[in-house]
Design an enzyme around this catalytic site. Structure first.
Site, PDB file in Angstrom:
ATOM      1  N   CYS A  65     -33.497  66.825  17.449  1.00 45.71           N
ATOM      2  CA  CYS A  65     -34.557  66.085  16.765  1.00 45.71           C
ATOM      3  C   CYS A  65     -35.568  65.705  17.833  1.00 45.71           C
ATOM      4  O   CYS A  65     -35.538  66.257  18.937  1.00 45.71           O
ATOM      5  CB  CYS A  65     -34.016  64.893  15.974  1.00 45.71           C
ATOM      6  SG  CYS A  65     -33.300  63.547  16.932  1.00 45.71           S
ATOM      7  N   GLY A  66     -36.471  64.785  17.538  1.00 40.23           N
ATOM      8  CA  GLY A  66     -37.508  64.465  18.511  1.00 40.23           C
ATOM      9  C   GLY A  66     -36.933  63.925  19.809  1.00 40.23           C
ATOM     10  O   GLY A  66     -37.249  64.395  20.903  1.00 40.23           O
ATOM     11  N   GLY A  68     -33.407  63.408  20.067  1.00 39.18           N
ATOM     12  CA  GLY A  68     -31.989  63.772  20.093  1.00 39.18           C
ATOM     13  C   GLY A  68     -31.100  62.609  19.691  1.00 39.18           C
ATOM     14  O   GLY A  68     -29.903  62.795  19.411  1.00 39.18           O
ATOM     15  N   GLY A  70     -31.291  60.269  16.996  1.00 42.93           N
ATOM     16  CA  GLY A  70     -30.931  60.106  15.584  1.00 42.93           C
ATOM     17  C   GLY A  70     -29.938  61.145  15.118  1.00 42.93           C
ATOM     18  O   GLY A  70     -28.916  60.820  14.480  1.00 42.93           O
ATOM     19  N   HIS A  98     -14.844  67.216  30.266  1.00 44.31           N
ATOM     20  CA  HIS A  98     -14.108  65.955  30.128  1.00 44.31           C
ATOM     21  C   HIS A  98     -13.950  65.495  28.679  1.00 44.31           C
ATOM     22  O   HIS A  98     -12.968  64.835  28.345  1.00 44.31           O
ATOM     23  CB  HIS A  98     -14.824  64.828  30.902  1.00 44.31           C
ATOM     24  CG  HIS A  98     -14.697  64.957  32.382  1.00 44.31           C
ATOM     25  ND1 HIS A  98     -14.994  63.925  33.249  1.00 44.31           N
ATOM     26  CD2 HIS A  98     -14.327  66.000  33.162  1.00 44.31           C
ATOM     27  CE1 HIS A  98     -14.789  64.324  34.499  1.00 44.31           C
ATOM     28  NE2 HIS A  98     -14.399  65.589  34.473  1.00 44.31           N
ATOM     29  N   ARG A 132      -5.419  64.960  31.629  1.00 43.13           N
ATOM     30  CA  ARG A 132      -5.635  63.537  31.320  1.00 43.13           C
ATOM     31  C   ARG A 132      -6.772  63.338  30.311  1.00 43.13           C
ATOM     32  O   ARG A 132      -6.805  62.336  29.590  1.00 43.13           O
ATOM     33  CB  ARG A 132      -5.915  62.748  32.602  1.00 43.13           C
ATOM     34  CG  ARG A 132      -7.263  63.056  33.238  1.00 43.13           C
ATOM     35  CD  ARG A 132      -7.414  62.375  34.590  1.00 43.13           C
ATOM     36  NE  ARG A 132      -8.760  62.473  35.146  1.00 43.13           N
ATOM     37  CZ  ARG A 132      -9.254  63.552  35.745  1.00 43.13           C
ATOM     38  NH1 ARG A 132      -8.521  64.648  35.867  1.00 43.13           N
ATOM     39  NH2 ARG A 132     -10.484  63.552  36.238  1.00 43.13           N
TER      40      ARG A 132
END
Ligand code: RB5
Length: 145
Positions: A65-66, A68, A70, A98, A132
């Site tokens: 999105c504009g 990222g 939302g 990770h 882990r």
């Protein structure tokens, strides 16, 4: 890999760039829209992408999105998704290694096309390290909050 990609109106051009790049790399790309720059609501496309991942129709996803922000929030509402908002390749790689992220999010108004491709390339090339990290990722799937 089968990869789903979705955006809102602010990231249509970046969506096309990344979909083309992915196809050039030999991936099977499902473009979930939108198809025009008419204004839309990012949750609608974030949820659509999340359903695609949760149902197994795609191995991983690209959410744009504009900013990222939302659309990454929308995708992460689905417990099957671990969506990482990134703006440089090291974070994209660590999100896989990770966090076993299965969706990468980027902001088209903040991240240029070359950097976005570099992030996506790092994301796809990196394997989850397990060990882990598996225990921690498992906890994400069973939130106590
Ligand atoms: C749309 O103008 C914009 O709000 C959206 O693309 C995104 O940046 C929201 O997080």
């Amino acid at each position: 890999m089968r990869i789903a990609i979705a955006s809102d109106h602010a990231a249509i051009a970046l969506k096309a760039t990344l979909a083309d790049w992915l196809r050039g790399e030999g991936h099977d790309v499902a473009d979930l829209g939108p198809e025009t720059t008419d204004s839309v609501d990012y949750p609608d496309y974030g949820f659509k992408l999340a359903r695609h991942i949760a149902s197994g129709q795609a191995t991983c996803g690209v959410a744009l999105c504009g900013s990222g922000l939302g659309i990454s929030m929308a995708v992460n509402r689905n417990p099957a998704c671990r969506c990482a908002l990134v703006s440089e390749p090291l974070s994209a790689s660590l999100a896989r290694e990770h966090n076993d992220a299965n969706v990468i999010a980027m902001g088209a108004r903040l991240t240029g096309p070359d950097m976005a491709i570099a992030c996506l390339e790092a994301f796809i090339a990196t394997e989850f390290a397990g060990g882990r990290h598996q225990r921690r990722v498992d906890k994400l799937s069973a939130p106590e909050c």
